[in-house]
Motif scaffolding. Structure first.
Motif, short mmCIF file in Angstrom:
data_model
loop_
_atom_site.label_atom_id
_atom_site.label_comp_id
_atom_site.label_asym_id
_atom_site.label_seq_id
_atom_site.Cartn_x
_atom_site.Cartn_y
_atom_site.Cartn_z
N ASN A 1 0.81 -1.22 0.00
CA ASN A 1 0.00 0.00 0.00
C ASN A 1 0.84 1.26 0.00
O ASN A 1 0.33 2.36 -0.27
N GLN A 2 2.14 1.11 0.27
CA GLN A 2 3.05 2.25 0.26
C GLN A 2 3.91 2.29 -1.01
O GLN A 2 4.85 3.07 -1.10
N SER A 3 3.57 1.44 -1.97
CA SER A 3 4.42 1.31 -3.16
C SER A 3 3.68 1.68 -4.44
O SER A 3 2.48 1.43 -4.58
N ASP A 4 4.43 2.24 -5.36
CA ASP A 4 3.90 2.56 -6.69
C ASP A 4 4.57 1.60 -7.67
O ASP A 4 5.76 1.74 -7.97
N ILE A 5 3.81 0.62 -8.15
CA ILE A 5 4.35 -0.38 -9.06
C ILE A 5 3.61 -0.29 -10.38
O ILE A 5 2.38 -0.34 -10.42
N ASN A 6 4.36 -0.14 -11.46
CA ASN A 6 3.71 0.02 -12.76
C ASN A 6 4.57 -0.62 -13.85
O ASN A 6 5.76 -0.87 -13.66
N PHE A 7 3.94 -0.86 -14.98
CA PHE A 7 4.62 -1.47 -16.12
C PHE A 7 4.36 -0.60 -17.33
O PHE A 7 3.23 -0.44 -17.77
N GLU A 8 5.41 0.00 -17.87
CA GLU A 8 5.29 0.88 -19.02
C GLU A 8 6.40 0.59 -20.03
O GLU A 8 7.56 0.41 -19.65
N ASN B 1 7.28 -2.00 -21.70
CA ASN B 1 8.02 -3.24 -21.42
C ASN B 1 9.01 -3.11 -20.27
O ASN B 1 9.99 -3.87 -20.20
N THR B 2 8.79 -2.16 -19.38
CA THR B 2 9.72 -1.92 -18.27
C THR B 2 8.94 -1.85 -16.96
O THR B 2 7.89 -1.21 -16.89
N ILE B 3 9.47 -2.50 -15.92
CA ILE B 3 8.83 -2.49 -14.61
C ILE B 3 9.42 -1.36 -13.76
O ILE B 3 10.63 -1.18 -13.69
N TYR B 4 8.53 -0.58 -13.16
CA TYR B 4 8.94 0.55 -12.33
C TYR B 4 8.46 0.37 -10.90
O TYR B 4 7.31 0.02 -10.66
N LEU B 5 9.35 0.60 -9.96
CA LEU B 5 9.03 0.59 -8.53
C LEU B 5 9.28 1.98 -7.99
O LEU B 5 10.43 2.46 -7.99
N ASP B 6 8.22 2.65 -7.58
CA ASP B 6 8.31 4.02 -7.08
C ASP B 6 9.06 4.92 -8.07
O ASP B 6 9.91 5.74 -7.69
N GLY B 7 8.75 4.72 -9.35
CA GLY B 7 9.33 5.56 -10.40
C GLY B 7 10.70 5.15 -10.88
O GLY B 7 11.25 5.74 -11.81
N LYS B 8 11.27 4.07 -10.32
CA LYS B 8 12.62 3.62 -10.69
C LYS B 8 12.55 2.32 -11.48
O LYS B 8 11.82 1.40 -11.11
N ASP B 9 13.31 2.24 -12.56
CA ASP B 9 13.40 1.03 -13.36
C ASP B 9 14.16 -0.03 -12.55
O ASP B 9 15.35 0.13 -12.25
N VAL B 10 13.47 -1.13 -12.22
CA VAL B 10 14.11 -2.18 -11.41
C VAL B 10 14.19 -3.50 -12.18
O VAL B 10 14.31 -4.58 -11.59
N SER B 11 14.14 -3.43 -13.49
CA SER B 11 14.11 -4.62 -14.34
C SER B 11 15.25 -5.59 -14.03
O SER B 11 15.05 -6.81 -14.01
N ALA B 12 16.46 -5.07 -13.83
CA ALA B 12 17.62 -5.93 -13.58
C ALA B 12 17.64 -6.43 -12.13
O ALA B 12 18.01 -7.58 -11.87
N LEU B 13 17.23 -5.60 -11.20
CA LEU B 13 17.33 -5.93 -9.78
C LEU B 13 16.39 -7.05 -9.35
O LEU B 13 16.65 -7.74 -8.36
N ILE B 14 15.30 -7.26 -10.08
CA ILE B 14 14.29 -8.23 -9.64
C ILE B 14 14.58 -9.66 -10.12
O ILE B 14 13.77 -10.55 -9.88
N ARG B 15 15.69 -9.89 -10.78
CA ARG B 15 15.97 -11.23 -11.34
C ARG B 15 17.00 -12.02 -10.54
O ARG B 15 17.51 -13.03 -11.02
N SER B 16 17.32 -11.60 -9.34
CA SER B 16 18.33 -12.30 -8.55
C SER B 16 17.73 -13.52 -7.85
O SER B 16 16.51 -13.67 -7.75
N GLN B 17 18.60 -14.38 -7.35
CA GLN B 17 18.14 -15.61 -6.70
C GLN B 17 17.38 -15.33 -5.41
O GLN B 17 16.44 -16.05 -5.07
N ILE B 18 17.73 -14.27 -4.69
CA ILE B 18 17.00 -13.97 -3.44
C ILE B 18 15.56 -13.58 -3.74
O ILE B 18 14.65 -13.89 -2.98
#
Length: 220
Positions: free
Chosen positions: A63-70, A72-89
């Protein structure tokens, strides 16, 4: 003429994102990676030391997050996190986040809005069964756990991550169990979905199969 909505569902590591992006390019339509939205929230939870098994805290973070897809890119709170979300953790924790009903309801609302007025292809676990159950283009992409684990292992090694193949295969099986047994919108094949087992198929063969079916049945 109504817009085209293509649903690509299937378990972890089935190649849904890769296939969907290529199909989107070939058909000239928009691609929405529904799983990336849950990954983005998982990333935020981990960065803020939130236990992904604590549903109350995860929902509060949602509820405190802004998540959107524009574009072909995923944005978290206005930041492109496409690379960061593919890690094993993220791989290990995303199913915990994705099984939470209130989180899914929020994400589905965004996904339905994105697919309401334009031609789109979406991939996930419940696109054809829950998000867009009335679309006529439904596919269930599958492969053996060993093959899916091998593909994910090779992808991660190519990015420089140090992982063990057997661990990745076990993680794939664990995620299959969580995704298929969750109470709300579980991973299941829609009755009217076309199942494609890609274990012994190339990426291009799968893409060509889907594009052929869509072009044969789309309205002109």
């Amino acid at each position: 003429m109504t817009n085209i909505i293509i649903a690509i569902d299937g378990p972890a590591g089935a190649g849904k994102s890769t296939i969907s992006k290529l199909v989107a390019t070939k058909l000239g339509i928009n691609y929405i990676d529904t799983g990336a939205m849950y990954r983005a929230l998982t990333l935020k939870c981990i960065e803020n030391n939130i236990d992904t098994e604590n549903e109350t805290d995860v929902v509060a973070m949602s509820n405190q997050s802004d998540i959107n897809f524009e574009n072909n890119t995923i944005y978290l709170d206005g930041k492109d996190v496409s690379a960061l979300i593919r890690s094993q953790i993220i791989n290990k924790n995303v199913s915990n986040v994705a099984k939470i009903k209130d989180v899914r309801l929020k994400m589905v609302e965004i996904q339905r809005m994105l697919g309401s007025d334009k031609d789109v292809i979406l991939d996930g676990r419940d696109v054809g069964t829950h998000i867009f159950p009335n679309t006529k283009f439904k596919f269930f992409l599958n492969a053996s756990p060993e093959e899916r684990g091998k593909r994910r292992y090779e992808e991660m090694v190519s990015k420089g991550e140090k992982v063990v193949l057997e661990d990745i295969i076990e993680d794939v099986k664990r995620r299959d169990s969580i995704d298929s047994k969750r109470e709300f919108a579980p991973l299941i094949k829609a009755d009217d979905a076309i199942e494609i087992d890609s274990t012994n198929m190339s990426i291009q063969e799968v893409v060509d199969c889907i594009v052929s079916i869509v072009n044969k049945n789309r309205q002109v």
